[in-house]
Design a protein around this motif. Structure first.
Motif, PDB file in Angstrom:
ATOM      1  N   ASP A 164      53.473  12.896  11.994  1.00 51.58           N
ATOM      2  CA  ASP A 164      53.596  12.721  13.434  1.00 51.58           C
ATOM      3  C   ASP A 164      52.490  11.858  14.032  1.00 51.58           C
ATOM      4  O   ASP A 164      51.979  12.147  15.110  1.00 51.58           O
ATOM      5  CB  ASP A 164      53.601  14.086  14.124  1.00 51.58           C
ATOM      6  CG  ASP A 164      54.850  14.885  13.801  1.00 51.58           C
ATOM      7  OD1 ASP A 164      55.868  14.266  13.436  1.00 51.58           O
ATOM      8  OD2 ASP A 164      54.810  16.117  13.909  1.00 51.58           O
ATOM      9  N   ALA A 165      52.118  10.784  13.334  1.00 53.07           N
ATOM     10  CA  ALA A 165      51.085   9.900  13.860  1.00 53.07           C
ATOM     11  C   ALA A 165      51.253   8.506  13.280  1.00 53.07           C
ATOM     12  O   ALA A 165      51.896   8.305  12.258  1.00 53.07           O
ATOM     13  CB  ALA A 165      49.698  10.428  13.527  1.00 53.07           C
ATOM     14  N   GLN A 194      48.540   5.454  12.368  1.00 46.44           N
ATOM     15  CA  GLN A 194      47.093   5.306  12.252  1.00 46.44           C
ATOM     16  C   GLN A 194      46.727   3.996  11.566  1.00 46.44           C
ATOM     17  O   GLN A 194      47.389   3.589  10.620  1.00 46.44           O
ATOM     18  CB  GLN A 194      46.513   6.444  11.429  1.00 46.44           C
ATOM     19  CG  GLN A 194      46.925   7.808  11.952  1.00 46.44           C
ATOM     20  CD  GLN A 194      46.504   8.920  11.036  1.00 46.44           C
ATOM     21  OE1 GLN A 194      45.372   9.356  11.103  1.00 46.44           O
ATOM     22  NE2 GLN A 194      47.397   9.358  10.166  1.00 46.44           N
ATOM     23  N   ARG A 235      49.434   9.685  18.233  1.00 50.36           N
ATOM     24  CA  ARG A 235      50.327  10.778  17.842  1.00 50.36           C
ATOM     25  C   ARG A 235      51.723  10.474  18.367  1.00 50.36           C
ATOM     26  O   ARG A 235      51.889  10.119  19.530  1.00 50.36           O
ATOM     27  CB  ARG A 235      49.837  12.101  18.427  1.00 50.36           C
ATOM     28  CG  ARG A 235      48.413  12.433  18.075  1.00 50.36           C
ATOM     29  CD  ARG A 235      48.346  13.147  16.753  1.00 50.36           C
ATOM     30  NE  ARG A 235      46.937  13.437  16.460  1.00 50.36           N
ATOM     31  CZ  ARG A 235      46.396  13.266  15.277  1.00 50.36           C
ATOM     32  NH1 ARG A 235      47.119  12.853  14.281  1.00 50.36           N
ATOM     33  NH2 ARG A 235      45.125  13.534  15.082  1.00 50.36           N
TER      34      ARG A 235
END
Length: 73
Positions: free
Chosen positions: A11-12, A14, A29
């Protein structure tokens, strides 16, 4: 060494850039929308590091789990 790492698992979204003893990190997020967000996060981190993409010497990516593997790779 100039390195960019990208992770879009779970759920991110990065991005981490390593350059000249500095570490630049961008994390957003989200449950959906990684494909739309990853380029902007990468560009932002690279700009803060003062790097152009053609100066990157190493690329690190995650390859799973989830249905987003194509964009991660």
């Amino acid at each position: 060494m100039n390195l960019i790492a990208v992770d879009c698992a779970f759920d991110a979204c990065q991005v981490c850039v390593l350059h000249a003893n500095q570490t630049i990190v961008r994390i957003e997020r989200m449950r959906q929308g990684q494909a739309e967000a990853i380029a902007g996060l990468a560009a932002s981190a690279m700009a803060e590091a003062g790097l152009a993409f053609d100066q990157v010497e190493r690329v690190a990516v995650t390859v799973g789990p989830g249905s987003f593997a194509g964009v991660r790779i």
